[in-house]
Design a protein around this motif. Structure first.
Motif, PDB file in Angstrom:
ATOM      1  N   GLN A   9       0.802  -1.389  -0.040  1.00 51.07           N
ATOM      2  CA  GLN A   9      -0.081  -0.181   0.053  1.00 51.07           C
ATOM      3  C   GLN A   9       0.802   1.114  -0.157  1.00 51.07           C
ATOM      4  O   GLN A   9       0.336   2.546  -0.157  1.00 51.07           O
ATOM      5  N   GLU A  23       0.257   4.999   1.192  1.00 46.46           N
ATOM      6  CA  GLU A  23      -0.193   4.782   2.674  1.00 46.46           C
ATOM      7  C   GLU A  23       0.751   4.023   3.565  1.00 46.46           C
ATOM      8  O   GLU A  23       1.406   3.009   2.862  1.00 46.46           O
ATOM      9  N   ASN A  63       0.111   1.182   5.962  1.00 43.00           N
ATOM     10  CA  ASN A  63      -1.155   0.420   6.143  1.00 43.00           C
ATOM     11  C   ASN A  63      -1.026  -0.677   7.244  1.00 43.00           C
ATOM     12  O   ASN A  63      -0.299  -1.429   7.158  1.00 43.00           O
ATOM     13  N   THR A  72      -1.010   8.971   5.646  1.00 48.76           N
ATOM     14  CA  THR A  72      -1.055   8.943   4.090  1.00 48.76           C
ATOM     15  C   THR A  72      -0.046   9.974   3.736  1.00 48.76           C
ATOM     16  O   THR A  72       0.366  10.773   4.476  1.00 48.76           O
ATOM     17  N   HIS A 124      -5.898   7.614   6.832  1.00 55.12           N
ATOM     18  CA  HIS A 124      -6.980   6.750   6.440  1.00 55.12           C
ATOM     19  C   HIS A 124      -7.324   5.761   7.447  1.00 55.12           C
ATOM     20  O   HIS A 124      -6.786   5.622   8.308  1.00 55.12           O
ATOM     21  N   SER A 164     -10.204   2.340   7.885  1.00 53.87           N
ATOM     22  CA  SER A 164     -11.333   1.406   7.063  1.00 53.87           C
ATOM     23  C   SER A 164     -11.893   0.724   8.085  1.00 53.87           C
ATOM     24  O   SER A 164     -11.077   0.192   9.113  1.00 53.87           O
ATOM     25  N   LYS A 203     -14.107   2.535   3.593  1.00 46.29           N
ATOM     26  CA  LYS A 203     -12.903   3.590   3.957  1.00 46.29           C
ATOM     27  C   LYS A 203     -13.048   5.094   3.543  1.00 46.29           C
ATOM     28  O   LYS A 203     -13.556   5.471   2.562  1.00 46.29           O
ATOM     29  N   ARG A 209     -10.169   8.539   3.210  1.00 51.09           N
ATOM     30  CA  ARG A 209      -8.817   8.515   2.937  1.00 51.09           C
ATOM     31  C   ARG A 209      -8.681   9.993   2.845  1.00 51.09           C
ATOM     32  O   ARG A 209      -9.183  10.728   1.912  1.00 51.09           O
ATOM     33  N   GLN A 210      -7.473  10.802   3.584  1.00 50.31           N
ATOM     34  CA  GLN A 210      -7.284  11.981   3.202  1.00 50.31           C
ATOM     35  C   GLN A 210      -5.845  12.406   2.986  1.00 50.31           C
ATOM     36  O   GLN A 210      -4.889  11.999   3.594  1.00 50.31           O
ATOM     37  N   TYR A 211      -5.479  13.180   1.756  1.00 55.04           N
ATOM     38  CA  TYR A 211      -4.180  13.426   1.533  1.00 55.04           C
ATOM     39  C   TYR A 211      -4.063  14.865   1.536  1.00 55.04           C
ATOM     40  O   TYR A 211      -5.086  15.718   1.345  1.00 55.04           O
TER      41      TYR A 211
END
Length: 229
Positions: A38, A43, A45, A65, A104, A106, A130, A132-134
């Motif tokens: 990942q 990520e 993870n 992330t 992130h 999930s 999930k 996810r934020q960048y």
């Protein structure tokens, strides 16, 4: 490269088939895992899988992330969005963007339909929910404004199909998966804009937020290495 990946996956599956022995545990309750693949998605993870019934478990994934890293939508130097016709363009979001840390998380129930025990092993089906934020920082190249943080949020829903096994019936697990689904994205970018002030007869610079949102096809594949008992 595709042939090498295929050979690797086939080898792992074969190893899983023939590497069990008579000392395998009679039940397993949890697994702690890390998914190095990942990193390609920007990520780190980490996951925890907890058995909640005979063939059902619940897996939680968390981690940071890194924007502008990897080969996915979170790489702000590559992905800008759509040109309105559903075709990607590859203009960078900003030449003054720099990488930042996001996160992130999930949650995914797992079903092992072919398993007749409590061992968290075998083929499985898993719906994944999930977020996810960048994050990435924008600099004013004129040095008139402080840095501004921009971001891309993604809401992802997909179905993962996979195989989890425990070599030689031990405490270490290997989890291979492939998933397809959809993801929403919400981009909030910033641009430094100069505006003319008729009172002072001068230009003032300020950050202006720009947005983009939509829905995209989502796919993921990888491998996780874990420890459990």
């Amino acid at each position: 490269m595709k042939k090498l990946i295929g050979i690797f996956i086939l080898s792992v599956v074969s190893f899983a088939t023939y590497s069990q022995d008579d000392e395998e545990a009679t039940s397993r309750n949890f697994v702690l895992k890390f998914a190095p693949t990942q990193i390609v998605a920007g990520e780190l993870n980490f996951s925890y899988e907890q058995r909640i019934a005979r063939i059902i478990s619940l897996e939680l994934e968390v981690g940071p992330t890194i924007s502008q890293f990897g080969l996915n939508f979170g790489n702000q130097k590559l992905w800008r969005g759509s040109d309105g016709l559903g075709i990607w363009n590859f203009d960078p979001i900003s030449y003054d963007a720099s990488s930042a840390i996001g996160f992130h998380v999930s949650l995914a129930p797992r079903f092992y339909p072919a398993s007749d025990d409590n061992l968290l092993k075998g083929l499985y089906l898993s719906p994944v929910f999930k977020f996810r934020q960048y994050n990435y920082n924008i600099e004013d190249n004129q040095g008139l404004l402080d840095d501004e943080t921009s971001r891309i949020n993604q809401g992802i829903f997909r179905f993962n199909f996979g195989l989890q096994f425990w070599p030689k019936g031990g405490k270490f697990s290997i989890d291979m998966f492939f998933g397809i689904g959809l993801s929403t994205f919400n981009l909030k970018d910033h641009q430094a804009i100069g505006e003319y002030d008729p009172v002072t007869m001068d230009y003032t610079t300020k950050w202006v937020e720009t947005t983009d949102k939509g829905v995209r096809f989502n796919a993921a594949t990888g491998i996780k290495f874990g420890f459990g008992m």
